[in-house]
Design a protein around this motif. Structure first.
Motif, PDB file in Angstrom:
ATOM      1  N   LEU A 181       7.530   9.112   7.669  1.00  0.00           N
ATOM      2  CA  LEU A 181       8.680   8.362   7.136  1.00  0.00           C
ATOM      3  C   LEU A 181       8.832   8.470   5.622  1.00  0.00           C
ATOM      4  O   LEU A 181       9.760   7.897   5.056  1.00  0.00           O
ATOM      5  N   CYS A 182       7.927   9.189   4.969  1.00  0.00           N
ATOM      6  CA  CYS A 182       7.993   9.283   3.502  1.00  0.00           C
ATOM      7  C   CYS A 182       9.262  10.022   3.071  1.00  0.00           C
ATOM      8  O   CYS A 182       9.466  11.189   3.421  1.00  0.00           O
ATOM      9  N   PRO A 183      10.147   9.370   2.314  1.00  0.00           N
ATOM     10  CA  PRO A 183      11.441   9.994   1.992  1.00  0.00           C
ATOM     11  C   PRO A 183      11.324  11.233   1.113  1.00  0.00           C
ATOM     12  O   PRO A 183      12.180  12.113   1.190  1.00  0.00           O
ATOM     13  N   ARG A 184      10.290  11.310   0.286  1.00  0.00           N
ATOM     14  CA  ARG A 184      10.112  12.525  -0.529  1.00  0.00           C
ATOM     15  C   ARG A 184       9.549  13.652   0.341  1.00  0.00           C
ATOM     16  O   ARG A 184       9.971  14.802   0.214  1.00  0.00           O
ATOM     17  N   PHE A 239       3.687  13.412  -6.980  1.00  0.00           N
ATOM     18  CA  PHE A 239       5.026  13.560  -6.392  1.00  0.00           C
ATOM     19  C   PHE A 239       5.456  12.335  -5.585  1.00  0.00           C
ATOM     20  O   PHE A 239       6.461  12.374  -4.887  1.00  0.00           O
ATOM     21  N   CYS A 240       4.665  11.254  -5.689  1.00  0.00           N
ATOM     22  CA  CYS A 240       5.041   9.985  -5.045  1.00  0.00           C
ATOM     23  C   CYS A 240       6.003   9.245  -5.968  1.00  0.00           C
ATOM     24  O   CYS A 240       5.745   9.102  -7.158  1.00  0.00           O
ATOM     25  N   CYS A 241       7.121   8.755  -5.410  1.00  0.00           N
ATOM     26  CA  CYS A 241       8.088   8.033  -6.248  1.00  0.00           C
ATOM     27  C   CYS A 241       7.832   6.529  -6.226  1.00  0.00           C
ATOM     28  O   CYS A 241       8.570   5.765  -6.855  1.00  0.00           O
ATOM     29  N   GLY A 242       6.814   6.082  -5.480  1.00  0.00           N
ATOM     30  CA  GLY A 242       6.474   4.655  -5.472  1.00  0.00           C
ATOM     31  C   GLY A 242       7.439   3.797  -4.677  1.00  0.00           C
ATOM     32  O   GLY A 242       7.510   2.588  -4.897  1.00  0.00           O
ATOM     33  N   CYS A 243       8.164   4.398  -3.724  1.00  0.00           N
ATOM     34  CA  CYS A 243       9.187   3.630  -2.999  1.00  0.00           C
ATOM     35  C   CYS A 243       8.582   2.558  -2.098  1.00  0.00           C
ATOM     36  O   CYS A 243       9.259   1.626  -1.696  1.00  0.00           O
ATOM     37  N   ALA A 244       7.303   2.734  -1.720  1.00  0.00           N
ATOM     38  CA  ALA A 244       6.540   1.752  -0.927  1.00  0.00           C
ATOM     39  C   ALA A 244       6.914   1.703   0.547  1.00  0.00           C
ATOM     40  O   ALA A 244       6.454   0.814   1.267  1.00  0.00           O
ATOM     41  N   LEU A 245       7.713   2.661   1.025  1.00  0.00           N
ATOM     42  CA  LEU A 245       8.016   2.646   2.457  1.00  0.00           C
ATOM     43  C   LEU A 245       6.744   2.785   3.286  1.00  0.00           C
ATOM     44  O   LEU A 245       6.619   2.189   4.354  1.00  0.00           O
ATOM     45  N   CYS A 246       5.800   3.592   2.790  1.00  0.00           N
ATOM     46  CA  CYS A 246       4.570   3.821   3.552  1.00  0.00           C
ATOM     47  C   CYS A 246       3.827   2.506   3.788  1.00  0.00           C
ATOM     48  O   CYS A 246       3.368   2.249   4.903  1.00  0.00           O
ATOM     49  N   GLU A 247       3.732   1.664   2.757  1.00  0.00           N
ATOM     50  CA  GLU A 247       2.905   0.459   2.918  1.00  0.00           C
ATOM     51  C   GLU A 247       3.690  -0.764   3.375  1.00  0.00           C
ATOM     52  O   GLU A 247       3.140  -1.647   4.014  1.00  0.00           O
ATOM     53  N   ASP A 295       1.985  13.700   0.641  1.00  0.00           N
ATOM     54  CA  ASP A 295       1.558  13.529   2.031  1.00  0.00           C
ATOM     55  C   ASP A 295       0.577  12.341   2.093  1.00  0.00           C
ATOM     56  O   ASP A 295      -0.633  12.511   2.010  1.00  0.00           O
ATOM     57  N   PRO A 296       1.115  11.109   2.212  1.00  0.00           N
ATOM     58  CA  PRO A 296       0.235   9.936   2.157  1.00  0.00           C
ATOM     59  C   PRO A 296      -0.825   9.920   3.250  1.00  0.00           C
ATOM     60  O   PRO A 296      -1.935   9.431   3.017  1.00  0.00           O
ATOM     61  N   ALA A 297      -0.509  10.471   4.440  1.00  0.00           N
ATOM     62  CA  ALA A 297      -1.523  10.456   5.516  1.00  0.00           C
ATOM     63  C   ALA A 297      -2.703  11.350   5.140  1.00  0.00           C
ATOM     64  O   ALA A 297      -3.870  10.979   5.346  1.00  0.00           O
ATOM     65  N   PRO A 308      -0.972   2.963   1.144  1.00  0.00           N
ATOM     66  CA  PRO A 308      -1.019   4.295   0.521  1.00  0.00           C
ATOM     67  C   PRO A 308      -0.385   4.300  -0.878  1.00  0.00           C
ATOM     68  O   PRO A 308      -0.924   4.905  -1.799  1.00  0.00           O
ATOM     69  N   ARG A 309       0.738   3.620  -1.050  1.00  0.00           N
ATOM     70  CA  ARG A 309       1.422   3.655  -2.348  1.00  0.00           C
ATOM     71  C   ARG A 309       0.527   3.164  -3.473  1.00  0.00           C
ATOM     72  O   ARG A 309       0.419   3.793  -4.524  1.00  0.00           O
ATOM     73  N   ALA A 310      -0.121   2.013  -3.233  1.00  0.00           N
ATOM     74  CA  ALA A 310      -0.965   1.443  -4.297  1.00  0.00           C
ATOM     75  C   ALA A 310      -2.117   2.386  -4.628  1.00  0.00           C
ATOM     76  O   ALA A 310      -2.451   2.580  -5.807  1.00  0.00           O
ATOM     77  N   LEU A 311      -2.706   2.983  -3.605  1.00  0.00           N
ATOM     78  CA  LEU A 311      -3.832   3.892  -3.854  1.00  0.00           C
ATOM     79  C   LEU A 311      -3.348   5.176  -4.523  1.00  0.00           C
ATOM     80  O   LEU A 311      -4.028   5.726  -5.403  1.00  0.00           O
ATOM     81  N   LEU A 312      -2.175   5.649  -4.124  1.00  0.00           N
ATOM     82  CA  LEU A 312      -1.606   6.840  -4.784  1.00  0.00           C
ATOM     83  C   LEU A 312      -1.298   6.543  -6.251  1.00  0.00           C
ATOM     84  O   LEU A 312      -1.541   7.371  -7.133  1.00  0.00           O
ATOM     85  N   ALA A 313      -0.767   5.344  -6.506  1.00  0.00           N
ATOM     86  CA  ALA A 313      -0.442   4.981  -7.901  1.00  0.00           C
ATOM     87  C   ALA A 313      -1.714   4.917  -8.742  1.00  0.00           C
ATOM     88  O   ALA A 313      -1.733   5.383  -9.895  1.00  0.00           O
TER      89      ALA A 313
HETATM   90  S1  SF4 Z   1       5.441   5.315  -1.895  1.00  0.00           S
HETATM   91 FE1  SF4 Z   1       4.758   6.168   0.064  1.00  0.00          FE
HETATM   92  S2  SF4 Z   1       6.627   6.629   1.196  1.00  0.00           S
HETATM   93 FE2  SF4 Z   1       7.214   6.392  -0.972  1.00  0.00          FE
HETATM   94  S3  SF4 Z   1       7.153   8.442  -1.867  1.00  0.00           S
HETATM   95 FE3  SF4 Z   1       5.122   7.517  -2.187  1.00  0.00          FE
HETATM   96  S4  SF4 Z   1       3.909   8.184  -0.438  1.00  0.00           S
HETATM   97 FE4  SF4 Z   1       6.062   8.532   0.111  1.00  0.00          FE
END
Ligand code: SF4
Ligand code: SF4
Length: 441
Positions: A262-265, A297-305, A273-275, A315-320
């Motif tokens: 579901l990640c929009p990017r 390349f994560c835009c921080g949209c938070a859809l994943c979490e 690839d958050p998974a 995933p978003r918080a850990l990616l950030a």
């Molecule tokens: S916050 Fe999650 S869903 Fe949004 S771009 Fe980043 S990894 Fe993808």
């Protein structure tokens, strides 16, 4: 008006992106552009600010877009507005015959349609490469309030106020024009009574915003104050520590892949690839670096979490946190990365805002928050000198000075990415620091 003239006006009037990171608007002007897009795709649940501002000020906004389009020499101006925003669409449609090369792109009611990269794809079919700016595809994007601020700037009125929506657990949701530098506490009475016992304050948006307090200062990028009970799941999620998020990931990630699906990017062919990231992060694997580096390349949209993950992981918080760590360690973002083809399944994996609103548990707060013309009573404002990306403005007033609304109080840093800052109230300067100017009324 020339390119140099409008650049100077926007810089000296303090016009920056009204929302998001506050990118100085003059720096987006680029004669290589062939398209300007107006971003009225406002997609954070509960926010209704931009559609109302566009409906009320359509002529000023379209006139300004037309002027900027002519100065840049673009071949088209696109009003990107959601089909569901009937009032804003009607206001623009009635004016379109007055402009050449201007059209409306009706957007679906999905999240995050307001993300520039998603907006550009939905409105033009073009994909901006990972890590690149819209201008790489010949496109400049401005949001609604930014363009209205540009219109005022052209009339000689700098940015001194910000539209802010106050909604959630309040008796009378409302959108007000707040003097920059006032506090959340100054605005709350305008929305009637707080209707829960132990309120928390989400600033900006439920998905991408953070937590504030009654003393949080309103800036040029503050869009909303959303009042929620402090035990609401959205608040709890925003309070969690990264170390806890990591342990939860280790314990509970079932590698179902929904976050990536579901990640929009990712759905635009970007390598985020958050998974895959959760797989390596939750196993503390350090020998596979790509999922970590792709955090850029994560835009921080938070859809994943906030939507995709059935386990409530982040995933978003850990990616950030990973992105911040890489930056601090001097690891540069990958360059010249090309996107993959947009998959056909994208169409079926776009997330409806109504479904997202229900998932967040905030459907009952989805009520009108009309713009009211009401002065915000303040005793003082504390105006930050850095409300934008780039170098902070330099104070040009001193303690004891008397200032009026619209008077410059800090100048844009010479030769740097920076904008001027102006007084938002009449009063006396009571404090000047490297970070802010305080004015008492
Ligand atoms: S916050 Fe999650 S869903 Fe949004 S771009 Fe980043 S990894 Fe993808
Ligand atoms: S959706 Fe949640 S459980 Fe599934 S892979 Fe992503 S983080 Fe793990």
């Amino acid at each position: 008006m020339t390119f140099a003239e409008i650049s100077a006006i926007l810089r000296d009037s303090g016009v920056v992106g009204a929302g998001g990171a506050g990118f100085p608007s003059y720096a987006k002007l680029n004669e290589k552009a062939d398209t300007i897009i107006l971003n009225c795709a406002e997609c954070e649940p509960l926010l209704k600010l931009h559609r109302q501002v566009l409906e009320q000020n359509a002529k000023e906004i379209l006139d300004t877009l037309d002027l900027i389009g002519k100065i840049l020499g673009v071949s088209r101006v696109i009003i990107g507005v959601k089909e569901a925003y009937h009032g804003a669409v009607a206001a623009c449609e009635s004016l379109l015959p007055h402009y050449s090369n201007m059209s409306i792109a009706l957007l679906p009611e999905i999240y995050p349609a307001g993300d520039e990269i998603v907006l550009i794809y939905e409105a033009t079919g073009r994909v901006v490469a990972p890590g690149s700016l819209p201008i790489s595809q010949g496109i400049v994007v401005y949001n609604v309030e930014t363009i209205l601020n540009a219109w005022y700037a052209i009339q000689g009125k700098p940015v001194t106020h910000k539209y802010v929506t106050i909604c959630g657990e309040v008796s009378d949701p409302v959108t007000v024009l707040a003097p920059i530098g006032c506090t959340v506490g100054d605005l709350l009475p305008l929305a009637g009574k707080i209707t829960c016992a132990d309120p928390a304050y989400v600033m900006g948006g439920l998905m991408m915003g953070g937590l504030g307090s009654p003393s949080t200062v309103i800036t040029k990028t503050s869009n909303a104050v959303i009042v929620l009970p402090s035990d609401h799941p959205v608040v709890s999620q925003k309070q969690r520590k990264t170390s806890v998020d990591l342990h939860r990931a280790m314990a509970a990630c079932c590698h179902c892949h929904y976050c990536t699906d579901l990640c929009p990017r990712n759905l635009l062919g970007h390598p985020i690839d958050p998974a895959a990231f959760m797989r390596v992060a939750s196993h503390m694997k350090a020998d596979v670096v790509k999922p970590y580096v792709d955090s850029y390349f994560c835009c921080g949209c938070a859809l994943c979490e906030m939507y995709a993950c059935g386990q409530g992981l982040s995933p978003r918080a850990l990616l950030a946190a990973t992105k911040a760590g890489l930056r601090a360690g001097g690891v540069a973002a990958p360059k010249d990365v090309q996107p993959k083809a947009v998959p056909k399944v994208r169409e079926y994996r776009r997330v409806p805002v109504a479904r997202l609103t229900a998932r967040l548990g905030v459907t009952k707060y989805d009520r009108p928050a009309p713009i009211v013309e009401q002065d915000v009573a303040v005793k003082k404002v504390t105006i930050p000198l850095s409300q934008h990306i780039g170098v902070p403005a330099t104070p040009i007033v001193k303690k004891g000075d008397t200032v009026e609304v619209g008077q410059p109080i800090a100048a844009a840093a010479d030769g740097k990415l920076s904008v001027a800052i102006h007084a938002s109230v009449n009063g006396k300067v009571t404090a000047v620091s490297e970070k802010s100017v305080t004015i008492s009324c």
